[in-house]
Design an enzyme around this catalytic site. Structure first.
Site, PDB file in Angstrom:
ATOM      1  N   ASP A 268      41.065 -19.310  21.274  1.00 49.41           N
ATOM      2  CA  ASP A 268      39.695 -19.496  20.818  1.00 49.41           C
ATOM      3  C   ASP A 268      39.606 -19.927  19.366  1.00 49.41           C
ATOM      4  O   ASP A 268      40.221 -19.323  18.489  1.00 49.41           O
ATOM      5  CB  ASP A 268      38.911 -18.196  20.987  1.00 49.41           C
ATOM      6  CG  ASP A 268      37.448 -18.398  20.679  1.00 49.41           C
ATOM      7  OD1 ASP A 268      36.786 -19.175  21.386  1.00 49.41           O
ATOM      8  OD2 ASP A 268      36.969 -17.823  19.690  1.00 49.41           O
TER       9      ASP A 268
ATOM     10  N   ASP B  28      33.003 -25.859  18.636  1.00 45.02           N
ATOM     11  CA  ASP B  28      33.549 -24.630  19.191  1.00 45.02           C
ATOM     12  C   ASP B  28      34.104 -24.881  20.586  1.00 45.02           C
ATOM     13  O   ASP B  28      33.398 -25.397  21.461  1.00 45.02           O
ATOM     14  CB  ASP B  28      32.447 -23.559  19.240  1.00 45.02           C
ATOM     15  CG  ASP B  28      32.954 -22.249  19.791  1.00 45.02           C
ATOM     16  OD1 ASP B  28      34.037 -21.807  19.370  1.00 45.02           O
ATOM     17  OD2 ASP B  28      32.269 -21.654  20.644  1.00 45.02           O
TER      18      ASP B  28
END
Length: 441
Positions: free
Chosen positions: A117, A322
């Site tokens: 992530d 993101d």
């Protein structure tokens, strides 16, 4: 407020809990041949994922991804909004992570399948002996069986960077605590270990969390988290001397039989005649990768720059990119303009979304046609893939995958697919290259 926004708001939740991004820097040297640092990087819902459930339909998987995306957006916004206080929220609901990656920890190396992530910094995995651990498919990591495991002192730079309130355990060892926006958590010891990738590429003295108490909404697929954010304890910054602060990924479409790829170091350089680049803007929290969005176009019509600047928080660093958020979120004023422009331009029959989550939906058929949408980042125009703008959310219905936001703007992974996207933390640039990511690179 429109009904779909009311429905959307039911998904949005965040609890303000803690994690700290330190400005201290340190790095881990590469051991062995650096080679071509390119690895599989697969979506949690893809056929290559251990969590893939063939009994679910692609529409159900998309709905679940939307739910996770909305929850993640809320937590990211909370982190961005509270960062000036020094108490930083761990950025996402753990059910919202999207991509998985294999690594190995220890000597001899033990395989871990972790959630990768770009919105997190600390890498951690579940460890023995475990006071309270969630069920996982792979065996727990046992540090007593590794010759390279070393606890970290609570007076070290790594300990300071690992969390907002690290504490000292027995023998002056660093204890970390990480909380996430859905009440998930990981507590344990901070230590250094040898990190190994497929192909035998290893990095000694890598700081990671050895989790002894972990719980919440974790699935049994993942062993922990790989932090690819911009903070000093992230994998990218710890390996900075060896990989030059460079990594890239190429995300395949969701229905592709091919895996996505993630690369580090020299193999992560993104170049070519069609590449465009935009500056990475320094902002708080340093975990996030901030870009400057100057406008959106629908076909040949562009959202006016002056109007844009009044609707965003600032002119520089006004949006984050993101990998863990599926959808893209834009300021409400900008979204309303895009929706209006699409209503005028799209050819097709308007319908309502049965769950009243999406704002603009049409019947899928021969008559449906949509113009291109372009995101105008500073110095870089990125055309959104046509099949990512309107996605089939139920049989025969396609809906717009852009959403309005009253807070943080986010460029999500659905609109990053089939681009090779390179991050260069040394040059402070991000690169976009149109690529068929399902084909060999």
């Amino acid at each position: 407020m429109p009904s779909y926004l009311k429905s959307m708001s039911t998904f949005l939740c965040s609890l303000l809990l803690y994690s700290l991004c330190s400005t201290l820097t340190y790095s881990v040297e590469l051991s062995g041949n650096n080679g071509d640092l390119t690895f599989d990087f697969f979506h949690r819902d893809s056929r290559h994922s251990p969590s893939y459930d063939p009994s679910t339909t692609r529409f159900q998987r998309l709905r679940h991804a939307v739910d996770r995306s909305l929850s993640r957006k809320s937590s990211l916004t909370a982190l961005h909004s509270t960062s000036s206080t020094g108490a930083i929220v761990a950025p996402i609901s753990l059910s919202g992570y999207e991509y998985l990656m294999k690594i190995k920890i220890g000597t001899p190396p033990v395989e871990q399948l972790a959630i990768a992530d770009t919105g997190s910094d600390l890498t951690w995995t579940q460890c023995k002996p475990c006071k309270q651990c969630y069920n996982q498919t792979l065996p727990l990591f046992d540090p007593s069986h590794s010759s390279s495991y070393r606890p970290v002192s609570c007076r070290s730079h790594q300990c300071t960077a690992s969390g907002s309130s690290p504490s000292c355990g027995r023998k002056n060892t660093c204890q970390y605590k990480v909380f996430y926006g859905d009440n998930s958590y990981s507590f344990g010891k901070l230590a250094t270990e040898t990190l190994t990738f497929d192909g035998g590429v290893s990095f000694p003295n890598f700081a990671f969390g050895c989790g002894r108490e972990n719980g919440g909404t974790f699935s049994d697929t993942g062993s922990g988290i790989i932090g690819l954010g911009g903070g000093s304890i992230s994998l990218i910054n710890q390996l900075k001397k060896s990989i030059g602060g460079k990594f890239s990924y190429c995300l395949t479409s969701r229905d592709s039989n091919a895996t996505s790829k993630i690369s580090f170091g020299s193999s992560a350089v993104v170049a070519g005649p069609k590449v465009v680049s935009t500056p990475l803007v320094r902002n708080i929290p340093e975990t996030f990768y901030y870009l400057t969005l100057e406008g959106l176009s629908v076909g040949t019509e562009r959202f006016a720059n002056a109007k844009l600047l009044s609707s965003l928080e600032s002119s520089e660093g006004n949006i984050i990119i993101d990998s863990g958020t599926t959808l893209s979120f834009f300021p409400e004023e900008m979204y309303n303009w895009v929706e209006g422009a699409l209503k005028d331009a799209v050819k097709g029959e308007r319908v309502e979304d049965a769950q009243r989550i999406f704002g603009l939906c049409y019947k899928k058929g021969d008559g449906f046609r949509s113009p291109a949408i372009t995101a105008h980042f500073k110095n870089a125009d990125v055309v959104l893939a046509h099949d990512s703008i309107f996605v089939e959310t139920e049989k025969g219905i396609v809906c717009l995958t852009l959403f309005p936001s009253e807070g943080l703007a986010i460029f999500g992974n659905l609109h990053q697919m089939n681009y090779r996207i390179g991050y260069d933390l040394e040059k402070r640039q991000i690169y976009f290259l149109p690529t068929h990511c399902s084909k060999p690179q």
